[in-house]
Design a protein around this motif. Structure first.
Motif, PDB file in Angstrom:
ATOM      1  N   PRO A 131       0.889  -1.296  -0.078  1.00 20.95           N
ATOM      2  CA  PRO A 131      -0.082   0.229   0.106  1.00 20.95           C
ATOM      3  C   PRO A 131       1.018   1.275  -0.073  1.00 20.95           C
ATOM      4  CG  PRO A 131      -0.808  -1.655   1.708  1.00 20.95           C
ATOM      5  CD  PRO A 131       0.490  -1.984   1.103  1.00 20.95           C
ATOM      6  N   THR A 132       0.332   2.188  -0.704  1.00 20.80           N
ATOM      7  CA  THR A 132       1.204   3.473  -0.785  1.00 20.80           C
ATOM      8  C   THR A 132       0.450   4.560  -0.006  1.00 20.80           C
ATOM      9  OG1 THR A 132      -0.152   4.015  -2.756  1.00 20.80           O
ATOM     10  CG2 THR A 132       1.911   3.104  -3.118  1.00 20.80           C
ATOM     11  N   GLY A 159       0.201   2.881  -8.483  1.00 19.86           N
ATOM     12  CA  GLY A 159      -0.180   1.851  -7.748  1.00 19.86           C
ATOM     13  C   GLY A 159      -1.627   1.246  -7.783  1.00 19.86           C
ATOM     14  N   ARG A 160      -2.504   2.178  -8.175  1.00 18.93           N
ATOM     15  CA  ARG A 160      -3.999   1.594  -8.407  1.00 18.93           C
ATOM     16  C   ARG A 160      -4.034   0.727  -9.876  1.00 18.93           C
ATOM     17  NH1 ARG A 160      -6.715   7.358  -9.273  1.00 18.93           N
ATOM     18  NH2 ARG A 160      -5.195   8.662  -8.004  1.00 18.93           N
ATOM     19  N   PHE A 171     -11.346   0.687 -10.261  1.00 20.88           N
ATOM     20  CA  PHE A 171     -10.198   1.650 -10.087  1.00 20.88           C
ATOM     21  C   PHE A 171     -10.411   2.822 -10.840  1.00 20.88           C
ATOM     22  CE2 PHE A 171      -8.901  -2.447  -8.612  1.00 20.88           C
ATOM     23  CZ  PHE A 171      -8.147  -2.214  -7.517  1.00 20.88           C
ATOM     24  N   ASP A 206      -5.014   1.637  -3.131  1.00 16.25           N
ATOM     25  CA  ASP A 206      -4.372   0.287  -3.760  1.00 16.25           C
ATOM     26  C   ASP A 206      -4.211  -0.607  -2.504  1.00 16.25           C
ATOM     27  OD1 ASP A 206      -2.223   1.580  -2.227  1.00 16.25           O
ATOM     28  OD2 ASP A 206      -1.027   1.977  -3.839  1.00 16.25           O
ATOM     29  N   ASP A 207      -4.753  -0.472  -1.400  1.00 15.21           N
ATOM     30  CA  ASP A 207      -4.592  -1.750  -0.426  1.00 15.21           C
ATOM     31  C   ASP A 207      -5.603  -2.581  -0.598  1.00 15.21           C
ATOM     32  OD1 ASP A 207      -3.887  -2.617   1.914  1.00 15.21           O
ATOM     33  OD2 ASP A 207      -5.029  -1.230   3.319  1.00 15.21           O
ATOM     34  N   VAL A 208      -5.165  -3.680  -1.326  1.00 12.65           N
ATOM     35  CA  VAL A 208      -6.034  -4.777  -1.814  1.00 12.65           C
ATOM     36  C   VAL A 208      -5.616  -5.881  -1.272  1.00 12.65           C
ATOM     37  CG1 VAL A 208      -6.829  -3.813  -3.961  1.00 12.65           C
ATOM     38  CG2 VAL A 208      -4.716  -5.193  -4.189  1.00 12.65           C
ATOM     39  N   ALA A 247      -2.749  -2.636  -8.335  1.00 15.69           N
ATOM     40  CA  ALA A 247      -3.724  -3.431  -7.536  1.00 15.69           C
ATOM     41  C   ALA A 247      -4.972  -3.881  -8.516  1.00 15.69           C
ATOM     42  CB  ALA A 247      -4.345  -2.168  -6.705  1.00 15.69           C
ATOM     43  N   LEU A 248      -5.255  -3.066  -9.600  1.00 14.59           N
ATOM     44  CA  LEU A 248      -5.960  -3.650 -10.687  1.00 14.59           C
ATOM     45  C   LEU A 248      -5.586  -5.038 -11.181  1.00 14.59           C
ATOM     46  CD1 LEU A 248      -8.346  -3.269 -12.749  1.00 14.59           C
ATOM     47  CD2 LEU A 248      -6.710  -2.025 -13.963  1.00 14.59           C
ATOM     48  N   LYS A 284      -9.996   5.028  -5.334  1.00 15.53           N
ATOM     49  CA  LYS A 284      -8.543   5.524  -5.822  1.00 15.53           C
ATOM     50  C   LYS A 284      -7.528   5.145  -4.926  1.00 15.53           C
ATOM     51  CE  LYS A 284     -10.233   9.931  -7.883  1.00 15.53           C
ATOM     52  NZ  LYS A 284     -11.735   9.925  -7.570  1.00 15.53           N
ATOM     53  N   SER A 311      -3.767   7.278  -3.665  1.00 15.52           N
ATOM     54  CA  SER A 311      -2.641   6.392  -3.937  1.00 15.52           C
ATOM     55  C   SER A 311      -2.352   6.651  -5.521  1.00 15.52           C
ATOM     56  CB  SER A 311      -2.959   4.691  -4.168  1.00 15.52           C
ATOM     57  OG  SER A 311      -3.282   4.345  -2.671  1.00 15.52           O
TER      58      SER A 311
END
Length: 362
Positions: free
Chosen positions: A9-10, A237-238, A217, A199-201, A241-242, A197, A233
């Motif tokens: 995560p950013t 980063g997104r 996203f 990225d902590d997935v 995460a996607l 928005k 993020s």
């Protein structure tokens, strides 16, 4: 699909202050949220004697705005929230995990939708809300029963008034909803929809989602994200995460919004589409939603107060005025600009993301 490791995560938000209403404190879900807040190092937690939040409006100064923006409240939603409303063009119905967002997007659409100080409210009655969704299955008109989107089943939007992933490390609410949708015995096809928005997935990748949650996203051109999407993020980063959630078997989506035709916009949005193509593994179920920038008189007034130094273009003379069926005013790009944008995006999405489905353009 080959599993992909969750990106680090950013950005993780930590509220400076937490308020808990009396009714919220009685819910088991609220107690689990309080445990997460304690683990995150939040020490300023106030248990209120009643169900009314204190006045955090202040005198409209910047300090009052920031105090509200850095406050999380655990509350119980009003009974009217149990009567779901349609949310076109996104979904058949909307329900709320939370209301408010810790990000600082200078075009924030919540500025025109929510009233009062920008506190982030987390609804402690989430379990009751989830239990009340089943009667709505098969009764929608946005996707359910339609020719264009009937394959999505009855859709439920969980991010109308919040960014659930921005809060997930503190609440676990999105995981709770995903698990409910994935394991409940529904009387028809359903889909949970959420957009973010952030990225902590990592906590979502191994959930029993059963393909019934579409994680989307929200992405934008590099210059727009850099100038107007603070405390989110980064786009890279997104995108990571996607790719990770797509590899975990989730249906995924991108919401390109708000589209702004600045200098070299074709090149920047072309780069974004190429980045999406590189991030999403072959065979992924990918949708695209395109939303151009627009504002209302009310949102302009609120955003100007919140971000007085913003250079976001909100010049009514450069826009076309649209009126809703109840007379609501909205300022959108002129017809020629909209036609150029729509033509370009439709063509480039077909060329660069040939397997994706464009759900709507607005």
């Amino acid at each position: 699909m080959t599993p992909v490791a969750a990106p680090v995560p950013t950005r993780l938000w930590t509220p400076a202050r937490v308020l808990v209403t009396r009714s919220a404190a009685e819910r088991p879900y609220a107690r689990s949220v309080l445990e997460r807040l304690e683990a995150a190092g939040v020490s300023d937690v106030e248990l209120l004697r009643g169900d009314r939040l204190p006045n955090l409006r202040g005198d409209g100064d910047r300090a009052a705005f920031m105090r509200a923006k850095n406050t999380l409240a655990l509350v119980v939603g009003a009974p009217s929230r149990r009567r779901l409303q349609p949310i076109p063009p996104s979904a058949d119905w909307r329900f709320d995990l939370a209301e408010g967002c810790p990000a600082h997007c200078q075009y924030c659409y919540l500025a025109g939708s929510l009233t009062g100080p920008p506190i982030t409210r987390v609804f402690a009655d989430l379990d009751e809300v989830l239990d009340g969704l089943a009667p709505y299955v098969g009764r929608g008109s946005v996707t359910s029963g339609t020719v264009a989107r009937g394959g999505e089943g009855t859709t439920f939007e969980a991010s109308c008034y919040t960014d659930p992933l921005a809060l997930e490390h503190l609440t676990g609410g999105l995981a709770r909803a995903i698990t409910h949708f994935g394991t409940h015995d529904w009387n028809g096809p359903v889909q949970l929809r959420a957009t973010t928005k952030f990225d902590d997935v990592g906590s979502l990748l191994d959930l029993p989602h059963a393909g019934r949650t579409r994680l989307r996203f929200s992405l934008n051109a590099a210059s727009v994200a850099r100038r107007f999407e603070s405390a989110t993020s980064p786009v890279q980063g997104r995108l990571a995460a996607l790719g990770a959630v797509a590899a975990a078997g989730y249906p995924v989506g991108v919401t390109i919004a708000p589209i702004m035709p600045g200098e070299e916009w074709q090149e920047e949005y072309g780069d974004l589409l190429d980045g999406i193509a590189a991030a999403v593994p072959d065979g992924a179920d990918l949708t695209v939603e395109c939303i151009t920038h627009r504002f209302t008189p009310g949102s302009k007034a609120t955003l100007t107060e919140w971000y007085p130094r913003s250079r976001l273009e909100m010049d009514e003379d450069r826009r076309t005025t649209k009126r809703g069926k109840f007379g609501a005013v909205k300022h959108v790009y002129p017809k020629d600009t909209m036609a150029e944008l729509r033509s370009w995006f439709r063509s480039e999405i077909d060329a660069r993301l040939p397997a994706a489905r464009l759900l709507y353009w607005t």
